[in-house]
Scaffold this motif. Sequence first.
Motif, PDB file in Angstrom:
ATOM      1  N   LYS A  47       0.814  -1.519  -0.174  1.00 16.85           N
ATOM      2  CA  LYS A  47      -0.166   0.039   0.399  1.00 16.85           C
ATOM      3  C   LYS A  47       1.181   1.052   0.225  1.00 16.85           C
ATOM      4  CE  LYS A  47      -3.864   2.126   2.938  1.00 16.85           C
ATOM      5  NZ  LYS A  47      -4.779   2.392   4.227  1.00 16.85           N
ATOM      6  N   ILE A  48       0.119   2.303  -0.520  1.00 13.42           N
ATOM      7  CA  ILE A  48       0.967   3.638  -0.626  1.00 13.42           C
ATOM      8  C   ILE A  48       0.504   4.311   0.085  1.00 13.42           C
ATOM      9  CG2 ILE A  48       2.105   5.430  -2.479  1.00 13.42           C
ATOM     10  CD1 ILE A  48       2.630   3.205  -4.225  1.00 13.42           C
ATOM     11  N   ASN A  49       0.936   5.455   1.064  1.00 11.07           N
ATOM     12  CA  ASN A  49       0.134   6.164   1.849  1.00 11.07           C
ATOM     13  C   ASN A  49       0.754   7.664   1.306  1.00 11.07           C
ATOM     14  OD1 ASN A  49      -1.810   4.976   2.893  1.00 11.07           O
ATOM     15  ND2 ASN A  49      -1.028   4.402   4.833  1.00 11.07           N
ATOM     16  N   ILE A  50       0.646   8.658   1.024  1.00 10.40           N
ATOM     17  CA  ILE A  50       0.623  10.127   0.179  1.00 10.40           C
ATOM     18  C   ILE A  50       0.208  10.953   1.716  1.00 10.40           C
ATOM     19  CG2 ILE A  50       0.998  11.605  -0.959  1.00 10.40           C
ATOM     20  CD1 ILE A  50       2.535   9.418  -1.599  1.00 10.40           C
ATOM     21  N   ARG A  51       0.968  11.590   2.364  1.00 11.16           N
ATOM     22  CA  ARG A  51      -0.216  13.037   3.145  1.00 11.16           C
ATOM     23  C   ARG A  51       0.880  14.570   2.849  1.00 11.16           C
ATOM     24  NH1 ARG A  51       0.769  11.662   9.162  1.00 11.16           N
ATOM     25  NH2 ARG A  51       2.131  13.979   9.247  1.00 11.16           N
ATOM     26  N   ILE A  52      -0.057  14.998   2.926  1.00 14.37           N
ATOM     27  CA  ILE A  52       0.509  16.430   2.003  1.00 14.37           C
ATOM     28  C   ILE A  52       0.507  17.459   4.068  1.00 14.37           C
ATOM     29  CG2 ILE A  52       0.332  18.598   1.168  1.00 14.37           C
ATOM     30  CD1 ILE A  52      -0.442  17.421  -1.322  1.00 14.37           C
ATOM     31  N   VAL A 106       9.341   5.686   4.836  1.00 16.94           N
ATOM     32  CA  VAL A 106       9.223   5.583   5.756  1.00 16.94           C
ATOM     33  C   VAL A 106       8.266   3.981   4.193  1.00 16.94           C
ATOM     34  CG1 VAL A 106       8.455   3.878   7.349  1.00 16.94           C
ATOM     35  CG2 VAL A 106       8.421   6.746   7.087  1.00 16.94           C
ATOM     36  N   ILE A 107      10.156   2.872   3.849  1.00 16.63           N
ATOM     37  CA  ILE A 107       9.907   1.668   3.278  1.00 16.63           C
ATOM     38  C   ILE A 107       9.029   0.605   4.219  1.00 16.63           C
ATOM     39  CG2 ILE A 107      11.103   0.652   1.745  1.00 16.63           C
ATOM     40  CD1 ILE A 107      12.438   3.229   0.779  1.00 16.63           C
ATOM     41  N   TYR A 108       8.254   0.009   3.950  1.00 17.46           N
ATOM     42  CA  TYR A 108       7.639  -0.552   4.283  1.00 17.46           C
ATOM     43  C   TYR A 108       6.845  -1.649   3.780  1.00 17.46           C
ATOM     44  CZ  TYR A 108       8.032  -4.787   8.128  1.00 17.46           C
ATOM     45  OH  TYR A 108       7.413  -5.886   8.577  1.00 17.46           O
ATOM     46  N   THR A 109       5.744  -2.312   3.848  1.00 20.06           N
ATOM     47  CA  THR A 109       5.030  -3.358   3.564  1.00 20.06           C
ATOM     48  C   THR A 109       3.976  -2.165   3.194  1.00 20.06           C
ATOM     49  OG1 THR A 109       3.407  -3.729   5.655  1.00 20.06           O
ATOM     50  CG2 THR A 109       4.730  -5.553   4.505  1.00 20.06           C
ATOM     51  N   THR A 110       4.170  -1.281   4.174  1.00 24.89           N
ATOM     52  CA  THR A 110       3.172  -0.052   3.932  1.00 24.89           C
ATOM     53  C   THR A 110       4.296   1.480   3.478  1.00 24.89           C
ATOM     54  OG1 THR A 110       1.647   0.114   5.216  1.00 24.89           O
ATOM     55  CG2 THR A 110       1.302   1.634   4.099  1.00 24.89           C
ATOM     56  N   LEU A 111       4.200   1.897   2.120  1.00 24.73           N
ATOM     57  CA  LEU A 111       5.104   2.695   1.677  1.00 24.73           C
ATOM     58  C   LEU A 111       4.232   4.448   1.843  1.00 24.73           C
ATOM     59  CD1 LEU A 111       7.778   3.936   0.564  1.00 24.73           C
ATOM     60  CD2 LEU A 111       6.673   4.104  -1.933  1.00 24.73           C
ATOM     61  N   THR A 112       4.971   5.135   2.986  1.00 27.49           N
ATOM     62  CA  THR A 112       4.746   6.033   3.663  1.00 27.49           C
ATOM     63  C   THR A 112       5.258   7.458   3.541  1.00 27.49           C
ATOM     64  OG1 THR A 112       3.312   4.812   5.035  1.00 27.49           O
ATOM     65  CG2 THR A 112       3.762   7.261   5.854  1.00 27.49           C
ATOM     66  N   ILE A 113       4.702   8.003   2.625  1.00 29.79           N
ATOM     67  CA  ILE A 113       5.401   9.794   2.473  1.00 29.79           C
ATOM     68  C   ILE A 113       4.877  10.727   2.696  1.00 29.79           C
ATOM     69  CG2 ILE A 113       6.610  10.669   0.218  1.00 29.79           C
ATOM     70  CD1 ILE A 113       6.157   7.843  -1.191  1.00 29.79           C
ATOM     71  N   ASN A 114       5.593  11.600   3.403  1.00 30.06           N
ATOM     72  CA  ASN A 114       5.265  12.858   4.048  1.00 30.06           C
ATOM     73  C   ASN A 114       5.996  13.386   3.217  1.00 30.06           C
ATOM     74  OD1 ASN A 114       3.816  11.848   5.947  1.00 30.06           O
ATOM     75  ND2 ASN A 114       5.131  12.169   7.235  1.00 30.06           N
ATOM     76  N   ILE A 115       4.453  14.588   2.402  1.00 28.02           N
ATOM     77  CA  ILE A 115       5.227  15.979   1.682  1.00 28.02           C
ATOM     78  C   ILE A 115       4.858  17.405   1.921  1.00 28.02           C
ATOM     79  CG2 ILE A 115       5.280  16.554  -0.724  1.00 28.02           C
ATOM     80  CD1 ILE A 115       4.248  13.244  -1.891  1.00 28.02           C
ATOM     81  N   GLU A 116       5.784  18.115   2.062  1.00 28.85           N
ATOM     82  CA  GLU A 116       5.403  19.645   2.126  1.00 28.85           C
ATOM     83  C   GLU A 116       5.677  20.383   0.926  1.00 28.85           C
ATOM     84  OE1 GLU A 116       8.416  21.486   4.595  1.00 28.85           O
ATOM     85  OE2 GLU A 116       7.501  20.732   6.589  1.00 28.85           O
ATOM     86  N   ILE A 117       4.109  21.169   0.666  1.00 27.01           N
ATOM     87  CA  ILE A 117       3.845  21.495  -0.778  1.00 27.01           C
ATOM     88  C   ILE A 117       4.751  23.410  -0.440  1.00 27.01           C
ATOM     89  CG2 ILE A 117       1.946  22.663   0.071  1.00 27.01           C
ATOM     90  CD1 ILE A 117       0.797  22.074  -2.794  1.00 27.01           C
ATOM     91  N   HIS A 118       5.417  23.871  -1.901  1.00 22.36           N
ATOM     92  CA  HIS A 118       5.899  24.759  -1.279  1.00 22.36           C
ATOM     93  C   HIS A 118       5.472  26.291  -2.430  1.00 22.36           C
ATOM     94  CE1 HIS A 118       7.848  24.031   1.475  1.00 22.36           C
ATOM     95  NE2 HIS A 118       8.912  23.506   1.187  1.00 22.36           N
ATOM     96  N   PHE A 119       5.296  27.097  -3.343  1.00 26.26           N
ATOM     97  CA  PHE A 119       4.793  28.241  -4.212  1.00 26.26           C
ATOM     98  C   PHE A 119       6.307  27.593  -5.479  1.00 26.26           C
ATOM     99  CE2 PHE A 119       2.749  30.631  -2.082  1.00 26.26           C
ATOM    100  CZ  PHE A 119       1.785  30.824  -2.408  1.00 26.26           C
ATOM    101  N   ASP A 120       5.860  27.229  -6.568  1.00 27.06           N
ATOM    102  CA  ASP A 120       7.544  26.738  -7.578  1.00 27.06           C
ATOM    103  C   ASP A 120       7.706  28.191  -8.056  1.00 27.06           C
ATOM    104  OD1 ASP A 120       8.694  25.703  -9.248  1.00 27.06           O
ATOM    105  OD2 ASP A 120       7.243  25.077 -10.482  1.00 27.06           O
TER     106      ASP A 120
END
Length: 167
Positions: free
Chosen positions: A81-86, A152-166
């Motif tokens: 599973k992939i979890n993405i969180r901004i 974080v890489i395990y059976t669930t790939l968890t990625i925390n992302i920050e968003i910024h102006f381009d």
Amino acid sequence: MRLPPYYRNPAWQRFIAGMAVGGAISWCIFLYIFGVWQEDYSKLILKQQKDIEEYKEEIKIWQKDYEELNNKNQEKMTVQKINIRITNWEKYKLDQFSVFQTEESVKDDIKMVLAKDLETVSKTKDLITKIIENKPIKINNKRYKLEVKELVIYTTLTINIEIHFDE
């Protein structure tokens, strides 16, 4: 001190002789029963020691098999599973739907890691980070760029992302 002359009386002689013979017979019976019990207990103890040694050997075999299977399973563990969180979307006053769409877009970009083993995914974590960070996102006619803060890489790939102006 003088002993009474009971040794001349035949009734007393028979009584004392009966006691001596009875004592000898009961001692022989006691020794026989005690010997049989000891023999039975010795056999039981030897049998139990043998069983314990067999069980210890079986335990060693089972533990070895269990460790081998565990190692094989760990090698074959895959991303399920992939979890993405901004994390900082409130700072830019973005609506939740736009955040959801962005998260889904990122998931679609990196869905190639699904069902891959953890070793392969961990080797390609830099590539995953580049894929996420090099794609500009357009929300409400404004361009944003994403920055990976935690992966974080395990059976669930968890990625925390920050968003910024381009810029």
